[in-house]
Design a protein around this motif. Structure first.
Motif, PDB file in Angstrom:
ATOM      1  N   PHE A 149      -5.651  18.018   5.519  1.00 39.45           N
ATOM      2  CA  PHE A 149      -5.046  16.949   4.735  1.00 39.45           C
ATOM      3  C   PHE A 149      -6.008  15.793   4.469  1.00 39.45           C
ATOM      4  N   ARG A 150      -5.741  15.104   3.387  1.00 40.46           N
ATOM      5  CA  ARG A 150      -6.247  13.769   3.117  1.00 40.46           C
ATOM      6  C   ARG A 150      -5.049  12.849   2.928  1.00 40.46           C
ATOM      7  N   ARG A 151      -5.332  11.554   2.938  1.00 37.31           N
ATOM      8  CA  ARG A 151      -4.295  10.562   2.615  1.00 37.31           C
ATOM      9  C   ARG A 151      -4.792   9.741   1.428  1.00 37.31           C
ATOM     10  N   LEU A 152      -4.075   9.817   0.317  1.00 37.67           N
ATOM     11  CA  LEU A 152      -4.391   8.963  -0.825  1.00 37.67           C
ATOM     12  C   LEU A 152      -3.748   7.608  -0.568  1.00 37.67           C
ATOM     13  N   HIS A 153      -4.592   6.591  -0.402  1.00 41.85           N
ATOM     14  CA  HIS A 153      -4.152   5.256   0.014  1.00 41.85           C
ATOM     15  C   HIS A 153      -4.308   4.322  -1.187  1.00 41.85           C
ATOM     16  N   VAL A 154      -3.216   4.086  -1.899  1.00 39.58           N
ATOM     17  CA  VAL A 154      -3.229   3.334  -3.156  1.00 39.58           C
ATOM     18  C   VAL A 154      -2.916   1.869  -2.886  1.00 39.58           C
ATOM     19  N   LEU A 155      -3.793   0.980  -3.363  1.00 39.34           N
ATOM     20  CA  LEU A 155      -3.633  -0.459  -3.150  1.00 39.34           C
ATOM     21  C   LEU A 155      -3.243  -1.192  -4.422  1.00 39.34           C
ATOM     22  N   ALA A 156      -3.057  -0.468  -5.519  1.00 41.63           N
ATOM     23  CA  ALA A 156      -2.965  -1.090  -6.837  1.00 41.63           C
ATOM     24  C   ALA A 156      -1.609  -1.707  -7.154  1.00 41.63           C
ATOM     25  N   GLY A 157      -0.564  -1.352  -6.419  1.00 37.07           N
ATOM     26  CA  GLY A 157       0.774  -1.732  -6.838  1.00 37.07           C
ATOM     27  C   GLY A 157       1.261  -3.053  -6.278  1.00 37.07           C
ATOM     28  N   HIS A 175       0.836  -1.192   0.000  1.00 37.25           N
ATOM     29  CA  HIS A 175       0.000   0.000   0.000  1.00 37.25           C
ATOM     30  C   HIS A 175       0.874   1.246   0.000  1.00 37.25           C
ATOM     31  N   GLU A 176       0.553   2.158  -0.893  1.00 41.69           N
ATOM     32  CA  GLU A 176       1.272   3.429  -0.985  1.00 41.69           C
ATOM     33  C   GLU A 176       0.419   4.525  -0.356  1.00 41.69           C
ATOM     34  N   ASN A 177       1.073   5.478   0.280  1.00 43.44           N
ATOM     35  CA  ASN A 177       0.384   6.582   0.933  1.00 43.44           C
ATOM     36  C   ASN A 177       0.985   7.908   0.469  1.00 43.44           C
ATOM     37  N   TYR A 178       0.107   8.817   0.067  1.00 42.03           N
ATOM     38  CA  TYR A 178       0.519  10.135  -0.407  1.00 42.03           C
ATOM     39  C   TYR A 178      -0.305  11.196   0.315  1.00 42.03           C
ATOM     40  N   LEU A 179       0.358  12.159   0.916  1.00 38.84           N
ATOM     41  CA  LEU A 179      -0.339  13.262   1.551  1.00 38.84           C
ATOM     42  C   LEU A 179      -0.891  14.184   0.470  1.00 38.84           C
ATOM     43  N   VAL A 180      -2.195  14.463   0.530  1.00 42.26           N
ATOM     44  CA  VAL A 180      -2.830  15.387  -0.415  1.00 42.26           C
ATOM     45  C   VAL A 180      -3.653  16.391   0.374  1.00 42.26           C
ATOM     46  N   SER A 181      -4.090  17.422  -0.307  1.00 39.65           N
ATOM     47  CA  SER A 181      -4.833  18.481   0.386  1.00 39.65           C
ATOM     48  C   SER A 181      -6.266  18.049   0.653  1.00 39.65           C
ATOM     49  N   ARG A 182      -6.856  18.598   1.697  1.00 40.52           N
ATOM     50  CA  ARG A 182      -8.248  18.314   2.017  1.00 40.52           C
ATOM     51  C   ARG A 182      -9.170  18.775   0.894  1.00 40.52           C
ATOM     52  N   PRO A 224      -9.915  -2.537  -3.931  1.00 40.13           N
ATOM     53  CA  PRO A 224      -9.960  -1.501  -4.951  1.00 40.13           C
ATOM     54  C   PRO A 224      -8.564  -1.020  -5.334  1.00 40.13           C
ATOM     55  N   LEU A 225      -8.505  -0.190  -6.380  1.00 37.77           N
ATOM     56  CA  LEU A 225      -7.256   0.478  -6.728  1.00 37.77           C
ATOM     57  C   LEU A 225      -6.863   1.472  -5.642  1.00 37.77           C
ATOM     58  N   VAL A 226      -7.867   2.164  -5.100  1.00 38.34           N
ATOM     59  CA  VAL A 226      -7.639   3.185  -4.078  1.00 38.34           C
ATOM     60  C   VAL A 226      -8.662   3.005  -2.968  1.00 38.34           C
ATOM     61  N   ASN A 227      -8.193   3.079  -1.731  1.00 40.19           N
ATOM     62  CA  ASN A 227      -9.071   2.973  -0.568  1.00 40.19           C
ATOM     63  C   ASN A 227      -9.612   4.356  -0.232  1.00 40.19           C
ATOM     64  N   THR A 228     -10.927   4.478  -0.144  1.00 41.70           N
ATOM     65  CA  THR A 228     -11.543   5.782   0.079  1.00 41.70           C
ATOM     66  C   THR A 228     -11.791   6.110   1.547  1.00 41.70           C
ATOM     67  N   ARG A 229     -11.462   5.217   2.449  1.00 38.75           N
ATOM     68  CA  ARG A 229     -11.703   5.508   3.861  1.00 38.75           C
ATOM     69  C   ARG A 229     -11.003   6.813   4.247  1.00 38.75           C
ATOM     70  N   ASP A 230     -11.754   7.730   4.846  1.00 33.45           N
ATOM     71  CA  ASP A 230     -11.209   9.041   5.176  1.00 33.45           C
ATOM     72  C   ASP A 230     -10.445   8.937   6.492  1.00 33.45           C
ATOM     73  N   GLU A 231      -9.202   8.597   6.378  1.00 35.05           N
ATOM     74  CA  GLU A 231      -8.338   8.407   7.548  1.00 35.05           C
ATOM     75  C   GLU A 231      -7.010   9.103   7.266  1.00 35.05           C
ATOM     76  N   PRO A 232      -6.965  10.424   7.415  1.00 34.62           N
ATOM     77  CA  PRO A 232      -5.765  11.161   7.012  1.00 34.62           C
ATOM     78  C   PRO A 232      -4.556  10.922   7.895  1.00 34.62           C
TER      79      PRO A 232
END
Length: 446
Positions: free
Chosen positions: A197-205, A121-128, A182-190
């Motif tokens: 902030f949000r956290r883009l939680h990528v599961l695809a890789g 799982h990859e995590n990227y900090l993104v704006s709210r 999923p490709l990306v987890n949408t759970r709002d857990e920054p």
């Protein structure tokens, strides 16, 4: 915006003791005995800023500390591999002291021999302000075709597929990580200030042992995020690459990287062409070494000559190894020995190290930096703050609890000398220190 990056790696685990193969819970219990002895838990935040824990399904998992740069992340991820391998050595020695001879095998892959899948799982900090649903819709064509760059490859019933995770992913977006995958987890857990902030939680890789593929996986995604996470909104040019059926395309690319994909507007483009378009759009936002590597790989694929990048792209390196091994021994495509080598390619301490040492695949990190990252956090993120707290609390000998954004010490005397709990919130992943933390560290030092 400034970002922090992180990767969570679930490792495959098997063990034998007393002449029999241990069940997954038995193997995990033995492996984590040294962790429990030191931390009184199978969930431990470490002085280097990372987290080591036992995940669902009895998988050991290591989460890197928050990193500001791709270089930091590559070093931190490699340190996690070393840490888990050394844990196995410690657990083997401890079991021997207690009269059990055990042999562990750890794999940095995503599918075991029974077909069970586990993630990277990859995590990227993104704006709210980023609207996650529409953003992921625009990001999906990139993620579907990204496996060209960073798939780890797997032989399935004699057929080679460039990604291990592709067959196990079923949706673009979901709050679930196991059933829906999923490709990306949408759970709002920054895991940070939710107003900022949000956290883009990528599961695809896929998990990667070949470091250039790991660099491409995260570096290219971070570049495309610069097109999405903008004050003026996502770059509208990304909408031109929406896929007619993302799930079907994901599986199609895994089986044939050059197959034409149906786009939502009726056009057909190959995965290589979709990636080239994203490189052209994101070029100015891409770190120069990543942009150069991205272009080199795509040039080789456009020329239908993937062997040119066999030292860079994991699935190409693996496919070449399996092909050469099978040809020398005249093995059928579905021979069990190829399946064994397929799995061994990902084993920590296994034959992959010989490929890397010989230069057959490239290494980007320096061993001295990896060794340092086993003990020291990145100095310019929240990981440094958490590490400073852990060191101070342990030096004082006080019980404490930690998670990604909370540090609590128990039993610290207050102004009147009464033991009390003191908590500091670390809500900014980009901040290495805070006034509240400095005050708590001063109290602990006193």
């Amino acid at each position: 915006m400034e970002r922090v990056l992180g990767v969570e790696t679930e490792y495959g685990l098997s063990a034998r003791a007393g002449g029999r193969r241990l069940s997954a819970p038995e193997a995990a219990e033995l492996l984590f005995r040294p962790v429990v002895a030191e931390h009184r838990s199978t969930n431990a935040f470490l002085g280097n800023g990372g987290r080591l824990y036992l995940d669902v399904g009895s998988h050991p998992e290591y989460a890197t500390p928050e990193c500001r740069s791709l270089r930091q992340l590559l070093v931190s991820e490699r340190a996690g591999d070393v840490l888990v391998a050394r844990l196995a050595a410690r657990a083997t020695a401890l079991a021997a002291e207690q009269g059990t001879q055990v042999r562990f095998r750890l794999f940095k892959n995503n599918v075991d021999s029974f077909g069970n899948s586990y993630g990277c799982h990859e995590n990227y900090l993104v704006s709210r302000a980023l609207d996650l649903g529409p953003a992921v819709d625009l990001l999906t064509p990139f993620l579907v075709t990204r496996q060209l760059l960073c798939g780890s490859g797997r032989r399935v019933r004699g057929e080679f597929r460039i990604s291990q995770r592709a067959d196990h992913l079923h949706a673009q977006l979901s709050a679930l990580t196991t059933r829906a995958r999923p490709l990306v987890n949408t759970r709002d857990e920054p895991l940070a200030d939710p107003s900022r902030f949000r956290r883009l939680h990528v599961l695809a890789g896929d998990s990667n042992v070949v470091e250039p593929s790991a660099a491409l996986k995260v570096g290219t995604t971070a570049a495309v995020l610069e097109l999405l996470d903008r004050p003026e909104g996502p770059d509208p040019r990304l909408a031109a690459f929406r896929l007619a059926d993302p799930g079907a395309a994901l599986h199609q690319v895994a089986r044939d990287p050059w197959a034409p994909l149906d786009l939502a507007d009726g056009r057909r483009l190959s995965a290589v062409e979709v990636q080239r378009a994203h490189l052209d759009l994101a070029g100015d936002a891409t770190e120069p070494p990543v942009a150069q590597l991205w272009a080199e790989v795509l040039d080789a694929f456009l020329a239908r000559d993937p062997e040119r990048v066999a030292d860079t792209v994991e699935w190409v390196a693996k496919r070449r190894l399996l092909q050469e091994f099978g040809d020398r021994r005249r093995l059928a495509a579905d021979h069990p020995r190829l399946a064994q080598l397929d799995l061994a390619f990902h084993e920590l301490g296994g034959p992959f190290g010989l490929l890397e040492a010989s230069g057959a695949v490239r290494r980007l990190t320096a061993p001295v930096d990896v060794e340092r990252a086993l003990a020291e956090p990145p100095g310019d993120t929240r990981a440094a703050a958490r590490s400073a707290f852990l060191e101070a609390a342990r030096r004082r000998g006080l019980r404490h609890t930690v998670d990604w954004q909370t540090c609590t010490v128990h039993g610290l005397p207050d102004a009147e000398g009464r033991p009390s709990d003191s908590t500091v919130l670390l809500t900014d992943p980009l901040a290495a220190r805070s006034r509240e933390l400095d005050d708590l560290l001063a109290a602990l030092a006193g």
